[in-house]
Design a protein around this motif. Sequence first.
Motif, PDB file in Angstrom:
ATOM      1  N   LYS A   1      55.728 -80.975  -8.495  1.00 17.42           N
ATOM      2  CA  LYS A   1      54.799 -81.131  -9.601  1.00 17.42           C
ATOM      3  C   LYS A   1      53.435 -81.571  -9.083  1.00 17.42           C
ATOM      4  O   LYS A   1      53.325 -82.309  -8.119  1.00 17.42           O
ATOM      5  CB  LYS A   1      55.325 -82.180 -10.590  1.00 17.42           C
ATOM      6  CG  LYS A   1      56.611 -81.769 -11.293  1.00 17.42           C
ATOM      7  CD  LYS A   1      57.050 -82.859 -12.256  1.00 17.42           C
ATOM      8  CE  LYS A   1      58.344 -82.476 -12.969  1.00 17.42           C
ATOM      9  NZ  LYS A   1      58.798 -83.538 -13.890  1.00 17.42           N
ATOM     10  N   SER A   2      52.399 -81.122  -9.769  1.00 18.77           N
ATOM     11  CA  SER A   2      51.074 -81.602  -9.434  1.00 18.77           C
ATOM     12  C   SER A   2      50.881 -82.971 -10.081  1.00 18.77           C
ATOM     13  O   SER A   2      51.633 -83.378 -10.947  1.00 18.77           O
ATOM     14  CB  SER A   2      50.026 -80.623  -9.973  1.00 18.77           C
ATOM     15  OG  SER A   2      50.084 -80.561 -11.369  1.00 18.77           O
TER      16      SER A   2
ATOM     17  N   ALA B   1      51.574 -78.402 -19.864  1.00 17.74           N
ATOM     18  CA  ALA B   1      50.751 -77.320 -20.402  1.00 17.74           C
ATOM     19  C   ALA B   1      51.143 -76.980 -21.835  1.00 17.74           C
ATOM     20  O   ALA B   1      52.309 -77.062 -22.222  1.00 17.74           O
ATOM     21  CB  ALA B   1      50.877 -76.080 -19.520  1.00 17.74           C
TER      22      ALA B   1
ATOM     23  N   GLU C   1      42.920 -76.204 -10.892  1.00 12.99           N
ATOM     24  CA  GLU C   1      43.172 -77.569 -10.452  1.00 12.99           C
ATOM     25  C   GLU C   1      41.922 -78.455 -10.379  1.00 12.99           C
ATOM     26  O   GLU C   1      41.931 -79.580 -10.892  1.00 12.99           O
ATOM     27  CB  GLU C   1      43.885 -77.567  -9.091  1.00 12.99           C
ATOM     28  CG  GLU C   1      45.167 -76.752  -9.052  1.00 12.99           C
ATOM     29  CD  GLU C   1      46.306 -77.380  -9.848  1.00 12.99           C
ATOM     30  OE1 GLU C   1      46.099 -78.432 -10.470  1.00 12.99           O
ATOM     31  OE2 GLU C   1      47.405 -76.797  -9.833  1.00 12.99           O
TER      32      GLU C   1
ATOM     33  N   SER D   1      54.085 -73.210 -16.067  1.00 12.11           N
ATOM     34  CA  SER D   1      54.608 -74.356 -16.821  1.00 12.11           C
ATOM     35  C   SER D   1      55.617 -75.161 -16.004  1.00 12.11           C
ATOM     36  O   SER D   1      55.876 -76.332 -16.306  1.00 12.11           O
ATOM     37  CB  SER D   1      55.241 -73.893 -18.136  1.00 12.11           C
ATOM     38  OG  SER D   1      56.395 -73.107 -17.910  1.00 12.11           O
TER      39      SER D   1
ATOM     40  N   HIS E   1      53.078 -77.245 -14.141  1.00 15.45           N
ATOM     41  CA  HIS E   1      52.362 -78.065 -15.115  1.00 15.45           C
ATOM     42  C   HIS E   1      53.195 -78.147 -16.401  1.00 15.45           C
ATOM     43  O   HIS E   1      52.906 -77.472 -17.386  1.00 15.45           O
ATOM     44  CB  HIS E   1      50.996 -77.452 -15.424  1.00 15.45           C
ATOM     45  CG  HIS E   1      49.992 -77.601 -14.326  1.00 15.45           C
ATOM     46  ND1 HIS E   1      49.296 -78.778 -14.105  1.00 15.45           N
ATOM     47  CD2 HIS E   1      49.573 -76.736 -13.371  1.00 15.45           C
ATOM     48  CE1 HIS E   1      48.486 -78.622 -13.066  1.00 15.45           C
ATOM     49  NE2 HIS E   1      48.644 -77.389 -12.610  1.00 15.45           N
TER      50      HIS E   1
END
Length: 200
Positions: A9-10, A128, A100, A122, A125
Amino acid sequence: MSNSAPEGKSSLPVGKLFILSGPSGSGKSTVIAQALADPSLPVRLAISATTRPPRPKEIDGQHYHFWTPEQFENGIRAGQFLEWADVYGHRYGTLKSEVEPFLQKGQSVLLEVDVQGGMQISKVHPEAVLVFIQTSSLEEYEKRLRSRRTDNEASMQKRLASARQELQTGAKHYQHHIVNDDLNQAVAKLKEIMHSHIGA
């Protein structure tokens, strides 16, 4: 088939990420352009990269980043994409650089991608906001697609088959749904959705 979103994950962005999908002929680009013309809506449209040639009046860097197949392949190898896909013989992808940095600065971003891409992004993110746009019938899709005069009959049938699949995926996985039979109402609905999440 979409490919290789990055693992993990970011970090949680401050800006909101909106993902808008829908079958060819649903009017996505028109609805987006009119919604984002509202200066009260602080949302940036990310520009996708593609290997397909520009259509009449399309401008490089404004409608798409028009890349050669070699440029695109190099971008894949360099990890420049959040997602990418082969669609009707051409590649399309969402560049990390279009998303990003802006989210990290707190700016909201809107992506126009197919449902495969939406599902891939998704995963990276999960916060989202997924928005699906459609017309009320497959007959209306076909009418709009034929009015473009950009596809032969074989391509037309592929697009209609894809639309059926996208409708199923959109109904199952997307949070918001817009029926674009009336343009003004569709634009108003998209603005309402984005305002509600930005203000949350």
